[in-house]
Design a protein around this motif. Structure first.
Motif, mmCIF file in Angstrom:
data_model
loop_
_atom_site.group_PDB
_atom_site.id
_atom_site.type_symbol
_atom_site.label_atom_id
_atom_site.label_comp_id
_atom_site.label_asym_id
_atom_site.label_seq_id
_atom_site.Cartn_x
_atom_site.Cartn_y
_atom_site.Cartn_z
ATOM 1 N N GLN A 1 3.434 -11.985 8.557
ATOM 2 C CA GLN A 1 3.618 -11.076 7.428
ATOM 3 C C GLN A 1 2.327 -10.313 7.164
ATOM 4 O O GLN A 1 1.229 -10.841 7.353
ATOM 5 C CB GLN A 1 3.996 -11.864 6.167
ATOM 6 C CG GLN A 1 5.322 -12.589 6.272
ATOM 7 C CD GLN A 1 6.469 -11.605 6.410
ATOM 8 O OE1 GLN A 1 6.500 -10.572 5.762
ATOM 9 N NE2 GLN A 1 7.411 -11.931 7.273
ATOM 10 N N PRO A 2 2.437 -9.074 6.685
ATOM 11 C CA PRO A 2 1.223 -8.331 6.350
ATOM 12 C C PRO A 2 0.524 -8.959 5.146
ATOM 13 O O PRO A 2 1.175 -9.534 4.276
ATOM 14 C CB PRO A 2 1.740 -6.923 6.015
ATOM 15 C CG PRO A 2 3.172 -7.094 5.679
ATOM 16 C CD PRO A 2 3.654 -8.311 6.442
ATOM 17 N N VAL A 3 -0.776 -8.846 5.145
ATOM 18 C CA VAL A 3 -1.569 -9.363 4.029
ATOM 19 C C VAL A 3 -1.743 -8.235 3.021
ATOM 20 O O VAL A 3 -2.036 -7.103 3.390
ATOM 21 C CB VAL A 3 -2.949 -9.855 4.537
ATOM 22 C CG1 VAL A 3 -3.813 -10.329 3.388
ATOM 23 C CG2 VAL A 3 -2.762 -10.950 5.573
ATOM 24 N N LEU A 4 -1.551 -8.543 1.745
ATOM 25 C CA LEU A 4 -1.716 -7.519 0.705
ATOM 26 C C LEU A 4 -3.189 -7.202 0.484
ATOM 27 O O LEU A 4 -4.037 -8.086 0.458
ATOM 28 C CB LEU A 4 -1.095 -7.995 -0.604
ATOM 29 C CG LEU A 4 0.425 -8.100 -0.635
ATOM 30 C CD1 LEU A 4 0.898 -8.601 -1.991
ATOM 31 C CD2 LEU A 4 1.074 -6.774 -0.311
ATOM 32 N N ASP A 5 -3.460 -5.928 0.315
ATOM 33 C CA ASP A 5 -4.801 -5.483 -0.006
ATOM 34 C C ASP A 5 -5.055 -5.871 -1.462
ATOM 35 O O ASP A 5 -4.317 -5.457 -2.360
ATOM 36 C CB ASP A 5 -4.909 -3.969 0.171
ATOM 37 C CG ASP A 5 -6.305 -3.445 -0.106
ATOM 38 O OD1 ASP A 5 -6.887 -3.785 -1.166
ATOM 39 O OD2 ASP A 5 -6.804 -2.672 0.727
ATOM 40 N N PRO A 6 -6.112 -6.676 -1.762
ATOM 41 C CA PRO A 6 -6.343 -7.141 -3.122
ATOM 42 C C PRO A 6 -6.692 -6.018 -4.102
ATOM 43 O O PRO A 6 -6.467 -6.145 -5.304
ATOM 44 C CB PRO A 6 -7.507 -8.124 -2.982
ATOM 45 C CG PRO A 6 -8.156 -7.799 -1.685
ATOM 46 C CD PRO A 6 -7.107 -7.185 -0.822
ATOM 47 N N VAL A 7 -7.201 -4.907 -3.611
ATOM 48 C CA VAL A 7 -7.581 -3.802 -4.480
ATOM 49 C C VAL A 7 -6.381 -2.922 -4.814
ATOM 50 O O VAL A 7 -6.112 -2.621 -5.976
ATOM 51 C CB VAL A 7 -8.706 -2.949 -3.834
ATOM 52 C CG1 VAL A 7 -9.037 -1.747 -4.693
ATOM 53 C CG2 VAL A 7 -9.939 -3.801 -3.584
#
Length: 139
Positions: A28-34
């Motif tokens: 799964q893609p990792v969410l960009d925290p920003v």
């Protein structure tokens, strides 16, 4: 006169002068925290070798070069052609032309179906759908 399958494979594979890469989703893609937007989806390369991406017109030309209609017209505008020794591309696999001479480098397609199979195989043939990564704005 019966078709010499070994010779037909060799003739076709000699025409596969591009290098193509088939990648498969591997998580799964990792969410960009920003931004909170998803990042790149991780993939695994399942094939990197000789092949060709053909438009419908290219399929007709290949048939003329080989002197026989080995690949009939289909509903897909593009097809991936790889040697029989290449792995079967699965629905949703990413296909990219890595090296070539006809302007396809950098474009990415999605396998539109599992690689087609038949009793007599000369090559692997997979219908493709061009992957659109950005949508034009509405006018």
């Amino acid at each position: 006169m019966p078709l010499d399958l070994s010779q037909a494979r060799a003739d076709l594979e000699a025409q596969l002068t591009d290098t193509v890469r088939i990648s498969r989703t591997a998580g799964q893609p990792v969410l960009d925290p920003v931004t909170g937007e998803p990042g790149q989806t991780p993939t695994t390369v399942v094939y990197d070798g000789p092949g060709a991406v053909l438009s419908t017109h290219g399929q007709i030309v290949f048939g003329q070069v080989l002197g026989q209609d080995w690949l009939s017209e289909g509903s897909a505008w593009y097809r991936l052609v790889t040697p029989v020794s290449a792995p079967v591309a699965l629905l949703g696999d990413l296909v990219e032309v890595v090296t070539e001479t006809g302007g396809l480098a950098g474009r990415i397609w999605l396998a539109d179906d599992v690689t087609e199979a038949s009793t007599v195989e000369i090559c692997r043939s997979t219908r493709l759908m061009e992957r659109i990564t950005t949508a034009p704005s509405a006018i």
